[in-house]
Design an enzyme around this catalytic site. Structure first.
Site, PDB file in Angstrom:
ATOM      1  N   GLN A 229     -59.731 -96.246   7.497  1.00  0.00           N
ATOM      2  CA  GLN A 229     -58.625 -95.398   7.083  1.00  0.00           C
ATOM      3  C   GLN A 229     -58.420 -94.296   8.116  1.00  0.00           C
ATOM      4  O   GLN A 229     -59.389 -93.672   8.548  1.00  0.00           O
ATOM      5  CB  GLN A 229     -58.963 -94.774   5.725  1.00  0.00           C
ATOM      6  CG  GLN A 229     -57.850 -93.936   5.131  1.00  0.00           C
ATOM      7  CD  GLN A 229     -58.357 -93.104   3.963  1.00  0.00           C
ATOM      8  OE1 GLN A 229     -59.324 -92.366   4.094  1.00  0.00           O
ATOM      9  NE2 GLN A 229     -57.715 -93.235   2.821  1.00  0.00           N
TER      10      GLN A 229
ATOM     11  N   GLU B  44     -57.433 -95.084  -4.929  1.00  0.00           N
ATOM     12  CA  GLU B  44     -58.800 -94.689  -4.629  1.00  0.00           C
ATOM     13  C   GLU B  44     -59.366 -93.794  -5.735  1.00  0.00           C
ATOM     14  O   GLU B  44     -60.483 -93.955  -6.171  1.00  0.00           O
ATOM     15  CB  GLU B  44     -58.877 -93.952  -3.290  1.00  0.00           C
ATOM     16  CG  GLU B  44     -60.330 -93.662  -2.911  1.00  0.00           C
ATOM     17  CD  GLU B  44     -60.480 -92.958  -1.578  1.00  0.00           C
ATOM     18  OE1 GLU B  44     -59.555 -92.244  -1.176  1.00  0.00           O
ATOM     19  OE2 GLU B  44     -61.530 -93.139  -0.959  1.00  0.00           O
TER      20      GLU B  44
END
Lengths: 358, 399
Positions: free
Chosen positions: B125, B247
C-alpha cells in the site's frame, strides 16, 4: 442467528418511552425526587396500564406470559428516564412468587400483582453487606424476628416477599403484627428503601429452593444491568446534547477535540453493553448453564460503567452538572443505587471467576 | 431473538464441515507437497465449492456467491475449527481486490484480480508519507503524464512510508498528486505501479519489536502505464475510501479479542504470583473479569451487528467503534500480561521463528501499540466516533 429485538419488542419500548416523556418529564421527575415518599400514584398506574407488571406472569395467572428479556428491555427504557417508583421491588416480588410459590399461592397473588391491584416488594439483605442467597441467616419459621435491610417501598407495599436462608422464602402482609419500618436519608430518591424490623411477626411460608433463590437473585441482577444500560445511554445523550448547545470562546464546546474524545470514550464504553445485558436476559430463559455467570457479569460490568459514565457526564457539563436542579445528579444517584444494591461489582466479579472454576 | 441458526444454515454448516473432512488436512497424495502448494490446492477446491472469495465474480477467479453474512460467518467458524486456510492474507486481497471490483476497468480486473487471489501477485500500500499521516490528503508524492517509449506514461516522484511488507511485494497501489492546481482532495489519483523497476528504492524499517514489517518506498522517476489509473484523474481519494473502510471493518472483529482474552487466561493459569498460580490471586481475578466485561460486551455487540447486517438493517454508529474497542482490549490485555510476565519482561522473543515461552507475550505487549496506530490512530477513531457517530461539529481546518 437473530440477535435482535422483534418489531413488537421495539414497539413496546417505544410506547413506554412515549408514556414516560409525557408523564414524567424533567420537572415531574424532580418533584417526585424531592417528595416525601418518592412514589407518584399516577406514574405507577400508567406503568401498570402499560402491562409492565404483567409481562413475566404466565397467562394462566392473568399475565402476558412473556420472557425476562421482554421485561429487561422495558427496564432499560425505565432506566433511561430514571423512572422513580416501586417497579423493581414489584417485579422481584412477582418473580419470587412465580419461582418459589405453591400453586395456591400463585393463584392467590400473581393475578393481583399482574393487574397492579396490589403492590409487592422484595427483601433480602440482612446486615454487613450480605445480599447473596447463601449469605442469608434468617430462617423460615411460623413467625419471624429479625431485620431486613434496604427494602424497596416497604411502607407502601401490600406484600413483601423475603428471601431467607437455604433458599427459603416468606411472604409478609402490610400491617402484620410486630412489623416496623425504619427510614434513613436516601441517596437515590427514585427508589425508596427502608429497613424493616420483625418481632415475632406472622409470615406465609413459600416452598422455595436454592434454584428458585438463584433465579430471583439473577432476575434482580439482570434488571439492574438493564436499568443501568438505559441510564448510561441517557448520560451520553445528555452530555452530547449539552456539547451541541453550549458555546464558549465563540464556538460550541462540542467542537473542541478534548470534548469530542471524552464523549467518544464514554459512548465507546456504553454502546456495546447493550448486547451484554440482552444476552444475560436471553440466557436466563434459554441458556441455563450460562445464565448465572452472565447475570453476574452483566451486573458487575454495566453497573460499574454506569456510575463512571454518570460521573463523566457531570464533569462534561461543568458547573451546571453539579447542581441539584440538573438531571445529572439524579442519574449519578441512580447509578450509585445500582452499583451498591445486591452487592458491588467486585462481589460479582468474584462470583464470575468462581463460577468459571478459574 | 434467537441465537441459534435455522435449519437451512445448520444444513449449510454440515455441508461445510463435510467438505473440510475430505480436504483439510489435505489428502495423502497432496500432503507430500510443500505447505504453500497444499494451501493453493485447498483454496482451489474451496473456491469451487463457493467458500472463498464469495464476492469475486467467477471470471476473475472468485466463487461469485450471493452475499450472505451468516454463511460467511459459518464458513469462518468451521474453517478455523480445523485451522484450514482462509483467503490468502495480505493487503492485495483485503484492499486492492475490492477496490478494483468496484472502480477498476475490465482490463485492470482481468490483469490483476485472479493472480492476486492466488497469491501470485503480492501488493503493497502506498498511502502514508512522512508528512501525511492522519492528514493523509496533504500527501505530496506527484505523478505526471509524460511521453514514454510506448506512448504516454505516469512518471512518479516522492516518498511513501509504512508500506506493509513492501520489500516482498510485486506491485503497489499508490495515492499520488496528479492535479497540482486542484484542491487538496481533488488533486489525488489512484495508480497501480510495478515495484520491480529502477526508479524505486525500498528500505525496510526496523520497528519496536525488532521485526521489519514496514518499509519506506522512494520514487525517483518511477513509471507506470497511462491506463494503470483506477477511476478518473482526481478521483483517487474517493476510490481509496472504500478500501479504508474495508480495512477498518476487518480489524474490528470481536473474535480476535475473545481469542486474545482466552490466551491471557491461559497465561494466568500457567504463571505464578506470590507463590500460587496467578489465576488464584484475587486482584488478578478481579482484573480478568473486568476485562471480560469489555470482551463479552464487544462480542455480543458484534452478534447484534451481524444480525443487523443479515437483516439488511443499518447498525448506526456502533460499527465505527469496533476498531477502537479492539485496540482498547489489546491495551488492557497488555496491561494484565505485564503483571503476569514478571521477569519474562526482561527478554525479547526471537525475531525469526516462533517464540514458544512466555516471552512471546512481548510481541502482544508491543504489537498492541501497532494495532492502535495502523489503519487510523485511536485519536482519529475518536474524532470519527464523535463527528460521524455522535453528531458533534466538525473541526475547522481543511479536513
Amino acid at each position: 442467528m437473530e440477535f435482535l429485538l422483534s418489531d413488537e419488542q421495539i414497539e413496546m419500548q417505544d410506547s413506554v418511552r412515549r408514556f414516560l416523556e409525557k408523564t414524567c418529564p424533567s420537572t415531574t421527575l424532580h418533584e417526585i425526587f424531592d417528595s416525601e415518599d418518592g412514589h407518584s400514584r399516577e406514574l405507577w398506574q400508567g406503568i401498570v396500564d402499560l402491562g409492565i407488571p404483567a409481562m413475566i406472569v404466565p397467562e394462566a395467572y392473568g399475565g402476558l406470559g412473556l420472557e425476562l428479556l421482554d421485561l429487561a428491555i422495558l427496564t432499560e427504557t425505565l432506566g433511561y428516564a430514571t423512572t422513580p417508583g416501586p417497579f423493581l421491588g414489584h417485579a422481584l416480588c412477582t418473580q419470587a412468587i412465580l419461582q418459589a410459590g405453591s400453586e395456591e399461592q400463585k393463584q392467590a397473588w400473581l393475578p393481583k400483582l399482574a393487574s397492579g391491584e396490589i403492590l409487592g416488594s422484595f427483601a433480602c439483605a440482612e446486615s454487613n453487606d450480605c445480599w447473596l442467597p447463601e449469605q442469608l441467616s434468617l430462617k423460615s419459621e411460623q413467625s419471624l424476628s429479625g431485620t431486613k435491610q434496604h427494602v424497596l417501598y416497604a411502607d407502601e407495599s401490600d406484600i413483601i416477599v423475603m428471601a431467607l436462608a437455604e433458599g427459603g422464602f416468606a411472604l409478609l402482609e402490610r400491617g402484620a403484627s410486630g412489623l416496623s419500618v425504619h427510614k434513613r436519608k436516601l441517596t437515590d430518591r427514585t427508589r425508596h428503601i427502608a429497613d424493616i424490623q420483625l418481632d415475632n411477626t406472622p409470615i406465609e411460608h413459600l416452598a422455595g429452593s436454592t434454584d428458585a433463590a438463584a433465579k430471583v437473585f439473577d432476575t434482580a441482577l439482570i434488571l439492574l444491568a438493564a436499568d443501568s444500560f438505559g441510564g448510561a445511554r441517557r448520560c451520553i445523550d445528555q452530555a452530547v446534547e449539552y456539547a451541541q448547545t453550549r458555546s464558549q470562546f465563540g464556538v460550541l464546546i462540542g467542537s473542541f477535540q478534548a470534548m469530542k474524545h471524552q464523549l467518544a470514550n464514554m459512548a465507546l464504553e456504553v454502546e456495546p453493553m447493550r448486547g451484554l445485558y440482552w444476552h444475560s436476559a436471553y440466557a436466563f430463559d434459554h441458556e441455563p448453564l450460562a445464565a448465572r455467570r452472565q447475570a453476574a457479569l452483566a451486573k458487575a460490568h454495566i453497573c460499574d460503567r454506569f456510575l463512571q459514565t454518570a460521573r463523566n457526564t457531570i464533569e462534561a457539563h461543568g458547573g451546571i452538572g453539579y447542581t441539584w436542579e440538573c438531571d445529572t445528579q439524579i442519574l449519578l444517584k441512580r447509578a450509585l443505587f445500582n452499583y451498591a444494591y445486591l452487592g458491588t461489582p467486585s462481589v460479582h466479579r468474584k462470583r464470575v471467576a468462581d463460577l468459571a472454576d478459574w | 431473538m434467537d441465537l441459534s441458526y435455522n435449519a437451512e444454515y445448520e444444513q449449510f454448516r454440515t455441508t461445510v464441515a463435510e467438505f473440510l473432512k475430505g480436504h483439510w488436512p489435505v489428502p495423502a497424495e497432496i500432503a507430500e507437497q510443500p505447505r504453500h502448494k497444499q494451501e493453493a490446492w485447498f483454496r482451489t477446491q474451496a473456491i469451487e465449492n463457493g467458500y472463498l472469495y464469495r464476492s469475486v465474480p467467477k471470471e476473475f477467479g472468485g466463487s461469485e456467491q450471493e452475499a450472505d453474512i451468516l454463511k460467511a460467518t459459518i464458513i469462518r467458524e468451521e474453517f478455523s475449527k480445523v485451522r484450514a486456510p482462509m483467503e490468502a492474507p495480505g493487503i492485495g486481497n483485503m484492499m486492492l481486490v475490492p477496490t478494483l471490483l468496484e472502480c477498476g476497468t475490465q482490463a485492470q480486473k482481468e490483469r490483476f484480480v485472479s493472480k492476486t487471489l492466488t497469491g501470485e501477485y503480492k501488493w503493497a500500500q502506498g498511502y502514508s508519507e512522512p508528512n501525511a499521516g492522519s492528514d493523509l490528503a496533504s500527501l505530496r508524492t506527484r505523478a505526471e503524464l509524460r511521453d514514454g517509449p510506448e506512448g504516454q506514461q505516469w512518471v512518479i516522484n516522492g516518498q511513501k512510508i509504512w508500506s506493509t511488507l513492501a520489500q516482498y511485494a510485486d506491485y503497489m497501489f499508490v495515492l499520488a498528486r496528479t492535479e497540482p492546481d486542484a484542491g487538496k482532495h481533488a488533486g489525488i489519483s489512484y495508480l497501480l505501479i510495478d515495484l520491480k523497476q529502477p526508479g524505486i528504492t525500498i528500505r525496510p524499517i526496523k520497528q519496536v519489536t525488532g521485526g521489519t514489517e514496514f518499509c519506506e518506498v522512494f520514487f525517483d522517476d518511477a513509471c507506470t502505464p497511462a491506463d494503470w489509473i483506477v477511476g478518473q484523474r482526481g478521483d483517487g481519494w474517493k476510490v481509496s475510501k472504500s478500501t479504508l473502510k474495508h480495512e477498518r471493518s476487518s480489524i474490528g472483529g470481536a473474535q480476535t479479542s475473545v481469542n486474545l482474552f482466552e490466551k491471557l487466561l491461559q497465561l494466568a493459569k500457567e504463571t505464578t504470583l506470590n507463590g500460587q498460580p496467578a489465576i488464584k490471586d484475587p486482584i488478578i481475578r478481579d482484573r480478568l473479569v473486568t476485562l471480560e466485561g469489555y470482551v463479552q460486551s464487544h462480542l455480543y455487540s458484534n452478534y447484534r451487528q451481524l444480525s443487523m447486517a443479515a437483516a439488511k438493517q443499518n447498525s448506526g454508529y456502533v460499527g465505527l467503534m469496533n476498531k477502537l474497542i479492539n485496540t482498547n482490549i489489546g491495551h488492557e490485555v497488555a496491561a494484565l500480561a505485564k503483571d503476569l510476565l514478571g521477569e519474562n519482561l526482561l527478554y525479547m522473543p526471537p525475531t525469526k521463528g516462533r517464540a514458544t515461552g512466555p516471552e512471546k507475550w512481548l510481541n502482544q505487549l508491543m504489537g498492541s501499540l501497532g494495532v492502535a496506530i495502523a489503519g487510523g490512530t485511536s485519536n482519529i477513531q475518536r474524532n470519527i466516533i464523535a463527528e460521524r457517530g455522535l453528531g458533534l461539529p466538525r473541526e475547522s481546518g481543511d479536513t
